[in-house]
Design a protein around this motif. Structure first.
Motif, PDB file in Angstrom:
ATOM      1  N   GLY A 159       0.792  -1.226   0.000  1.00 48.39           N
ATOM      2  CA  GLY A 159       0.000   0.000   0.000  1.00 48.39           C
ATOM      3  C   GLY A 159       0.821   1.270   0.000  1.00 48.39           C
ATOM      4  O   GLY A 159       0.261   2.369   0.046  1.00 48.39           O
ATOM      5  N   PHE A 160       2.136   1.147  -0.099  1.00 48.83           N
ATOM      6  CA  PHE A 160       3.001   2.331  -0.170  1.00 48.83           C
ATOM      7  C   PHE A 160       3.187   2.675  -1.638  1.00 48.83           C
ATOM      8  O   PHE A 160       3.984   2.055  -2.347  1.00 48.83           O
ATOM      9  CB  PHE A 160       4.317   2.082   0.551  1.00 48.83           C
ATOM     10  N   THR A 161       2.443   3.648  -2.091  1.00 42.78           N
ATOM     11  CA  THR A 161       2.443   4.012  -3.507  1.00 42.78           C
ATOM     12  C   THR A 161       3.522   5.041  -3.843  1.00 42.78           C
ATOM     13  O   THR A 161       3.777   5.306  -5.010  1.00 42.78           O
ATOM     14  CB  THR A 161       1.070   4.558  -3.921  1.00 42.78           C
ATOM     15  N   THR A 162       4.163   5.605  -2.822  1.00 41.93           N
ATOM     16  CA  THR A 162       5.249   6.563  -3.022  1.00 41.93           C
ATOM     17  C   THR A 162       6.298   6.377  -1.936  1.00 41.93           C
ATOM     18  O   THR A 162       5.949   6.164  -0.767  1.00 41.93           O
ATOM     19  CB  THR A 162       4.743   8.025  -2.977  1.00 41.93           C
ATOM     20  N   VAL A 163       7.579   6.476  -2.318  1.00 43.99           N
ATOM     21  CA  VAL A 163       8.664   6.467  -1.345  1.00 43.99           C
ATOM     22  C   VAL A 163       9.627   7.603  -1.669  1.00 43.99           C
ATOM     23  O   VAL A 163       9.846   7.950  -2.820  1.00 43.99           O
ATOM     24  CB  VAL A 163       9.430   5.129  -1.306  1.00 43.99           C
ATOM     25  N   ARG A 164      10.173   8.182  -0.646  1.00 46.59           N
ATOM     26  CA  ARG A 164      11.259   9.165  -0.788  1.00 46.59           C
ATOM     27  C   ARG A 164      12.553   8.415  -0.487  1.00 46.59           C
ATOM     28  O   ARG A 164      12.818   8.042   0.643  1.00 46.59           O
ATOM     29  CB  ARG A 164      11.020  10.318   0.190  1.00 46.59           C
ATOM     30  N   ASP A 165      13.314   8.165  -1.536  1.00 49.18           N
ATOM     31  CA  ASP A 165      14.507   7.326  -1.381  1.00 49.18           C
ATOM     32  C   ASP A 165      15.666   8.182  -0.887  1.00 49.18           C
ATOM     33  O   ASP A 165      16.095   9.125  -1.544  1.00 49.18           O
ATOM     34  CB  ASP A 165      14.879   6.663  -2.706  1.00 49.18           C
ATOM     35  N   MET A 166      16.212   7.811   0.276  1.00 47.30           N
ATOM     36  CA  MET A 166      17.211   8.640   0.921  1.00 47.30           C
ATOM     37  C   MET A 166      18.626   8.087   0.799  1.00 47.30           C
ATOM     38  O   MET A 166      19.447   8.253   1.694  1.00 47.30           O
ATOM     39  CB  MET A 166      16.833   8.844   2.396  1.00 47.30           C
ATOM     40  N   GLY A 167      18.915   7.477  -0.335  1.00 48.86           N
ATOM     41  CA  GLY A 167      20.288   7.090  -0.624  1.00 48.86           C
ATOM     42  C   GLY A 167      20.391   5.741  -1.286  1.00 48.86           C
ATOM     43  O   GLY A 167      19.968   4.738  -0.732  1.00 48.86           O
ATOM     44  N   GLY A 168      20.974   5.752  -2.490  1.00 55.72           N
ATOM     45  CA  GLY A 168      21.191   4.514  -3.224  1.00 55.72           C
ATOM     46  C   GLY A 168      21.030   4.733  -4.715  1.00 55.72           C
ATOM     47  O   GLY A 168      20.434   5.730  -5.141  1.00 55.72           O
ATOM     48  N   PRO A 169      21.548   3.811  -5.517  1.00 56.99           N
ATOM     49  CA  PRO A 169      21.503   3.959  -6.981  1.00 56.99           C
ATOM     50  C   PRO A 169      20.155   3.568  -7.567  1.00 56.99           C
ATOM     51  O   PRO A 169      20.008   2.548  -8.245  1.00 56.99           O
ATOM     52  CB  PRO A 169      22.628   3.027  -7.450  1.00 56.99           C
ATOM     53  N   THR A 170      19.153   4.394  -7.322  1.00 56.00           N
ATOM     54  CA  THR A 170      17.768   4.041  -7.668  1.00 56.00           C
ATOM     55  C   THR A 170      17.277   4.633  -8.979  1.00 56.00           C
ATOM     56  O   THR A 170      16.120   4.431  -9.341  1.00 56.00           O
ATOM     57  CB  THR A 170      16.804   4.504  -6.561  1.00 56.00           C
ATOM     58  N   PHE A 171      18.121   5.368  -9.695  1.00 60.24           N
ATOM     59  CA  PHE A 171      17.635   6.056 -10.888  1.00 60.24           C
ATOM     60  C   PHE A 171      17.107   5.078 -11.942  1.00 60.24           C
ATOM     61  O   PHE A 171      16.078   5.321 -12.574  1.00 60.24           O
ATOM     62  CB  PHE A 171      18.733   6.937 -11.484  1.00 60.24           C
ATOM     63  N   GLY A 172      17.803   3.962 -12.142  1.00 59.09           N
ATOM     64  CA  GLY A 172      17.347   2.976 -13.118  1.00 59.09           C
ATOM     65  C   GLY A 172      16.052   2.313 -12.695  1.00 59.09           C
ATOM     66  O   GLY A 172      15.153   2.090 -13.512  1.00 59.09           O
ATOM     67  N   LEU A 173      15.944   1.979 -11.401  1.00 53.21           N
ATOM     68  CA  LEU A 173      14.720   1.365 -10.889  1.00 53.21           C
ATOM     69  C   LEU A 173      13.544   2.327 -11.036  1.00 53.21           C
ATOM     70  O   LEU A 173      12.446   1.916 -11.448  1.00 53.21           O
ATOM     71  CB  LEU A 173      14.911   0.977  -9.426  1.00 53.21           C
ATOM     72  N   LYS A 174      13.750   3.583 -10.695  1.00 55.72           N
ATOM     73  CA  LYS A 174      12.692   4.581 -10.853  1.00 55.72           C
ATOM     74  C   LYS A 174      12.221   4.639 -12.305  1.00 55.72           C
ATOM     75  O   LYS A 174      11.008   4.660 -12.579  1.00 55.72           O
ATOM     76  CB  LYS A 174      13.188   5.954 -10.407  1.00 55.72           C
ATOM     77  N   ARG A 175      13.159   4.661 -13.236  1.00 61.23           N
ATOM     78  CA  ARG A 175      12.780   4.738 -14.644  1.00 61.23           C
ATOM     79  C   ARG A 175      11.969   3.505 -15.055  1.00 61.23           C
ATOM     80  O   ARG A 175      10.955   3.617 -15.755  1.00 61.23           O
ATOM     81  CB  ARG A 175      14.027   4.861 -15.510  1.00 61.23           C
ATOM     82  N   ALA A 176      12.402   2.332 -14.609  1.00 65.55           N
ATOM     83  CA  ALA A 176      11.685   1.103 -14.964  1.00 65.55           C
ATOM     84  C   ALA A 176      10.266   1.115 -14.416  1.00 65.55           C
ATOM     85  O   ALA A 176       9.319   0.671 -15.086  1.00 65.55           O
ATOM     86  CB  ALA A 176      12.448  -0.115 -14.447  1.00 65.55           C
ATOM     87  N   ILE A 177      10.085   1.644 -13.210  1.00 59.45           N
ATOM     88  CA  ILE A 177       8.744   1.744 -12.625  1.00 59.45           C
ATOM     89  C   ILE A 177       7.910   2.766 -13.386  1.00 59.45           C
ATOM     90  O   ILE A 177       6.746   2.510 -13.731  1.00 59.45           O
ATOM     91  CB  ILE A 177       8.838   2.105 -11.135  1.00 59.45           C
TER      92      ILE A 177
END
Length: 456
Positions: A132-150
């Motif tokens: 049920g967490f539809t949004t997260v504020r990512d506070m450190g890590g190489p998440t740019f690729g994962l964000k794009r895929a989502i």
């Protein structure tokens, strides 16, 4: 790729980028948006802002947004979900998450196969959305690729507000090198963690400025620095303050030039006060601060993004010194929430779960634990509309413009249909598999246990 002649001028550059994007299969967001509609019929609404539910209502979602809310029947060509007076509420928001660091061990996060770690993070992203967490504020890590895929719907997961690499100092929280890697050569080889974009070491204002700008260049919605020691840090005692004020100010200037802000990891009063003097807008944690510092946070209108750390469950994989630091943080949890309430500090909810799928499965339970200090309605408001206010600090760097954390006309359609009333029984969010009947993000239904009751 076919041969492309580069046209001259700005319009030519735009045409070239468009052609390359089309050749790579990149679909513009507006084109990718589905022209679809869903009608939630006969629901009671928790709007994310008020502590009461609406009368039975109907909610029409179209093109990713809430188009209409009405007590009267809505006639529309739409998929109909019969709510049966269940509660429709905003999707939950976690303001302190580490999408790439939830499931791996510390060793595999640093030295493991990058491809495997990304697939692991993708699986966890789907589970996060299903909680049920539809949004997260990512506070450190190489998440740019994962964000794009989502965002491109290759992977089901929450919206991600990425910080990119954590920026730290030599020996600070986020420096996971071995002692054998010392001494560091300025301008020399990067460490493994730096190469994969997990953290970056910066020991001067100029280095900080470069590292902050690199994260912004990659799409960071905010910049994260570690202004003091941390629990999982192998070399930084929790009481130390790390960056100097000029170093912190260099990051603040870089972020402000891009219209966004700096958040800092800080437990102690010294680290917090120095960060505020440098222009930092959000303090992460704060569990060891004193009364004077809490009053300063409130007077300056600084955000406090903190977490309800109540036990030593996360200590099992830590060494003796790290376990001792965690004990200090847990001991400070009651104090940080008491101070936040005493001074009316703008407080956001997050979980900061690391290296444990089992702990991640308790993400909702951590939200429930806020009822030690807040009413159920206050806790739910914090995890929806209040957290959304913090996200808006990203200004023009906000990757998802629009209203989040609320159920109102014009808001982005991130919605949960709950089998029960979470204001009366907030423990419903501890078991999302059973109690979240429908999970929607951006108008798309990702889960529907009422499929037999859904019709057009």
């Amino acid at each position: 790729m076919p041969h492309l002649r580069i046209p001259g001028g700005l319009l030519g550059v735009v045409a070239l980028l468009t052609a390359i994007g089309a050749d790579l299969g990149v679909v513009p967001a507006a084109q990718a948006q589905q022209d679809s509609a869903t009608l939630f019929r006969n629901v009671r609404i928790f709007d994310g802002k008020n502590n009461t539910l609406s009368a039975p209502s109907h909610v029409l979602v179209r093109n990713g947004k809430i188009e209409k809310i009405s007590a009267a029947a809505i006639a529309a060509d739409a998929q109909v979900i019969e709510g049966g007076e269940r509660v429709l509420m905003p999707g939950l928001i976690d303001a302190h998450w580490h999408a790439m660091l939830v499931r791996p061990t510390p060793a595999s996060a640093i030295a493991g196969d990058v491809g495997y770690n990304n697939l692991l993070a993708a699986a966890e992203a789907t589970d996060t959305l299903m909680r049920g967490f539809t949004t997260v504020r990512d506070m450190g890590g190489p998440t740019f690729g994962l964000k794009r895929a989502i965002d491109e719907d290759l992977v089901a997961g929450p919206r991600i507000y990425p910080s990119g690499a954590i920026i730290s100092i030599t020996g600070g929280h986020g420096d996971f090198r071995q002692l054998s890697d010392l001494p560091r050569t300025i301008g020399g080889m990067l460490s493994r963690m730096e190469k994969i974009g997990g953290s970056m070491i910066a020991d001067s204002p100029d280095e900080v400025r470069v590292r902050a700008r690199e994260q912004l260049m990659q799409g960071a919605s905010q910049v994260k620095l570690t202004a003091g020691g941390g629990v999982a840090s192998p070399f930084s005692p929790i009481d130390v303050s790390t960056f100097t004020e000029p170093e912190l100010r260099a990051a603040v200037e870089a972020a402000e030039n891009w219209g966004t802000y700096v958040a800092v990891h800080a437990y102690t009063s010294v680290a917090i006060q120095r960060s505020i003097a440098a222009g930092v807008r959000c303090i992460e944690h704060g569990h060891l601060m004193d009364d004077t510092t809490a009053r300063l946070i409130a007077e300056k209108g600084i955000w406090l993004s903190t977490q309800p750390f109540l036990d030593l469950t996360a200590a099992s994989g830590l060494g003796p010194s790290e376990q001792d630091k965690l004990r200090q943080v847990v001991a400070g949890t009651d104090r940080v929430y008491a101070l936040a309430k005493k001074y009316g500090i703008k407080t956001a909810f997050g979980t900061d779960i690391l290296f444990s799928k089992a702990l991640a499965d308790r993400q909702g339970a951590m939200l429930v634990s806020l009822t030690r200090w807040y009413t159920p309605a206050e806790a739910l408001i914090m995890a929806t509309s209040t957290n959304a206010e913090l996200l808006n600090l990203s200004g023009p760097r906000n990757p998802y413009p629009g209203k989040l954390g609320v159920v109102e006309e014009g808001a982005l359609a991130d919605l949960l249909l709950v089998d029960g009333n979470p204001i009366d029984n907030i423990k419903l969010v501890e078991d999302p598999a059973k109690n979240f009947m429908v999970i929607m993000k951006g108008g798309k239904v990702y889960k529907n246990l009422l499929a037999g009751e859904t019709k057009r």
